[in-house]
Design an enzyme around this catalytic site. Structure first.
Site, PDB file in Angstrom:
ATOM      1  N   LYS A   1       0.805  -1.217   0.000  1.00  0.00           N
ATOM      2  CA  LYS A   1       0.000   0.000   0.000  1.00  0.00           C
ATOM      3  C   LYS A   1       0.844   1.275   0.000  1.00  0.00           C
ATOM      4  O   LYS A   1       0.377   2.316  -0.439  1.00  0.00           O
ATOM      5  CB  LYS A   1      -0.995   0.008   1.163  1.00  0.00           C
TER       6      LYS A   1
ATOM      7  N   GLU B   1       7.008  -6.095   7.863  1.00  0.00           N
ATOM      8  CA  GLU B   1       6.211  -5.549   6.759  1.00  0.00           C
ATOM      9  C   GLU B   1       6.577  -4.085   6.480  1.00  0.00           C
ATOM     10  O   GLU B   1       5.743  -3.197   6.583  1.00  0.00           O
ATOM     11  CB  GLU B   1       4.721  -5.623   7.109  1.00  0.00           C
TER      12      GLU B   1
ATOM     13  N   HIS C   1       1.721  -3.976  14.738  1.00  0.00           N
ATOM     14  CA  HIS C   1       2.216  -2.802  14.013  1.00  0.00           C
ATOM     15  C   HIS C   1       2.332  -1.654  15.020  1.00  0.00           C
ATOM     16  O   HIS C   1       1.354  -1.312  15.668  1.00  0.00           O
ATOM     17  CB  HIS C   1       1.272  -2.428  12.863  1.00  0.00           C
TER      18      HIS C   1
HETATM   19  C1  LIG Z   1       0.537   0.113   6.394  1.00  0.00           C
HETATM   20  C2  LIG Z   1       0.975  -1.190   6.958  1.00  0.00           C
HETATM   21  C3  LIG Z   1       2.326  -1.560   6.900  1.00  0.00           C
HETATM   22  C4  LIG Z   1       3.420  -0.650   6.411  1.00  0.00           C
HETATM   23  O1  LIG Z   1       3.737   0.299   7.371  1.00  0.00           O
HETATM   24  P1  LIG Z   1       4.974   1.282   7.214  1.00  0.00           P
HETATM   25  O2  LIG Z   1       4.868   2.162   8.390  1.00  0.00           O
HETATM   26  O3  LIG Z   1       4.829   1.988   5.919  1.00  0.00           O
HETATM   27  O4  LIG Z   1       6.223   0.447   7.244  1.00  0.00           O
HETATM   28  C5  LIG Z   1       2.662  -2.813   7.380  1.00  0.00           C
HETATM   29  N1  LIG Z   1       1.730  -3.653   7.870  1.00  0.00           N
HETATM   30  C6  LIG Z   1       0.436  -3.336   7.941  1.00  0.00           C
HETATM   31  C7  LIG Z   1      -0.524  -4.320   8.490  1.00  0.00           C
HETATM   32  C8  LIG Z   1       0.010  -2.091   7.498  1.00  0.00           C
HETATM   33  O5  LIG Z   1      -1.281  -1.755   7.602  1.00  0.00           O
END
Ligand SMILES: *Cc1c(COP(=O)(O)O)cnc(C)c1O
Length: 379
Positions: free
Chosen positions: A47, A261, A184
């Site tokens: 994303k 991620e 996260h």
């Molecule tokens: C948006 C998102 C990410 C990416 O996060 P960053 O801060 O850009 O590294 C990773 N995992 C999940 C579940 C997300 O929603």
């Protein structure tokens, strides 16, 4: 960053607004992540920038992917499809995690034939998956502190740590294997303590789950949040990586697989936007410039991502404070009320660096202004 001479040449050739993606920088970011965290497999969060060319560059470099919708899944799957059929299925968990804890039943039905690895964080989701995606492997998303992160996520997602083992048992009772946990810490997480706390919470849940007889969990997904170096206040990635290596090795046995991620970290520094001054006025004694991209376009991250971008001129000269606006008729379309730029003329070019993440990904066509053209260099 791409040399200014080359940027200017590209803008003359392609016109503006122009979004220039540097694939060498994408690869550098990926290999920096791997070098500092050799135990962690990077699942690029599509994303942040879903451009198929970026996905392909990362795929070829060895990355895996975090997707959050079926269209994102298909962008990544285009690359997997090139593999011989016999290796494909074993491969999908190694290459894709579907990390949106909330999934429409139609989406679950589309995903199920691929035997996907998906995250969940509540009982309703278990019921939906039991009906529509019985072949999925599960990862429980837990809630962790997001203190000080530029984008906060913990109010929307994550099971309370106290409910975690119950949710693992409920999923098992519904016939699923729970592979592990994910979290996260919030995006652009410059407060590294969030990671330390999250790892501690996850380790406690692993421990409690083992005590209650769930010894199958072998995956920990430490999510995204790894900050991009937008300014000098962001500590180097090496500092965070050292903390993570130490805590992960202290808390998780070697047989626990660790994945992450990263979204922003991989692409933020890999794109530069070039815009052109299309209007100029003086309001309340202050120079105001109007440029051909704005808040409804590539600068949409100012609103959605809480990220303040800065503009630099190609032209030299004594700088003065000014405002910079986007091209639409809405006053919300304000890029900055406090930029320092030399005196600009109509047609002058400006650039904004480190604009690869959450930028053109959320651009719109509002008011009929086309999105910035994307060009790829060093592909
Ligand atoms: C948006 C998102 C990410 C990416 O996060 P960053 O801060 O850009 O590294 C990773 N995992 C999940 C579940 C997300 O929603």
């Amino acid at each position: 960053m791409i040399p200014l001479k080359q940027l200017r040449k590209l803008a003359e050739e392609h016109g503006t607004p122009l979004f220039v993606v540097d694939h060498d920088e994408v690869r550098r970011n990926y290999f920096e992540f791997k070098r500092h965290l050799p135990r962690v497999q990077a699942y690029y969060a599509v994303k942040a920038n879903p451009d198929p060319a970026i996905v392909k560059t990362l795929y070829d470099a060895g990355a895996s992917f975090d997707v959050a919708s079926f269209p994102e899944f298909l962008i990544v799957h285009e690359n997997i499809k090139r593999l011989p059929a016999r290796v494909r299925q074993d491969y999908i968990w190694d290459k894709i995690i579907y990390a949106n804890p909330i999934k429409a039943v139609d989406t679950l039905a589309q995903l199920d034939p691929y035997k996907p690895l998906v995250t969940y964080d509540n009982h309703e989701e278990i019921n939906k998956m039991a009906c529509c995606a019985p072949h999925a492997g599960l990862v429980l998303r837990i809630q962790v502190p997001n203190t000080g992160s530029m984008v906060e996520l913990s109010s929307k997602f994550g099971a309370a740590p106290g409910d975690a083992v119950d949710l693992i048992e409920a999923a098992r009772a519904a016939g699923f294997v729970v592979e592990g946990l994910s979290f996260h810490v919030g995006s652009q997480a410059t407060n590294f303590d969030n990671y330390i706390q999250a790892l501690g919470i996850a380790a406690d849940i692993f421990h409690e789950a083992r005590l209650r007889g769930h010894d199958k969990m072998n995956l920990l997904d430490i999510g995204g949040g790894f900050p991009a170096p937008y300014d000098a206040s962001v500590k180097p990635f090496g500092v965070l990586a050292r903390l993570l290596r130490k805590e992960i090795d202290r808390l998780f046995p070697k047989d626990i697989e660790i994945i992450a991620e990263p979204g922003r970290f991989m692409v933020a520094t890999a794109a530069t936007l070039v815009v052109k001054v299309i209007g100029k006025a003086t309001r309340d004694g202050k120079p105001c410039y109007y440029v051909d991209d704005g808040l409804y376009g590539t600068f949409s991250g100012i609103l959605f991502d809480h990220c303040q971008y800065h503009l630099d001129a190609f032209k030299k000269g004594r700088k003065e404070i000014c405002s910079v606006f986007g091209p639409t008729c809405d006053a919300l379309d304000t890029i900055s009320r406090a930029e320092y730029l030399p005196n600009l003329a109509l047609g002058d070019l400006l650039y904004s660096k480190n604009i690869g993440a959450y930028s053109n990904a959320s651009a719109t066509d509002f008011n009929g202004f086309p999105r910035a053209k994307v060009v790829h260099v060093n592909r």
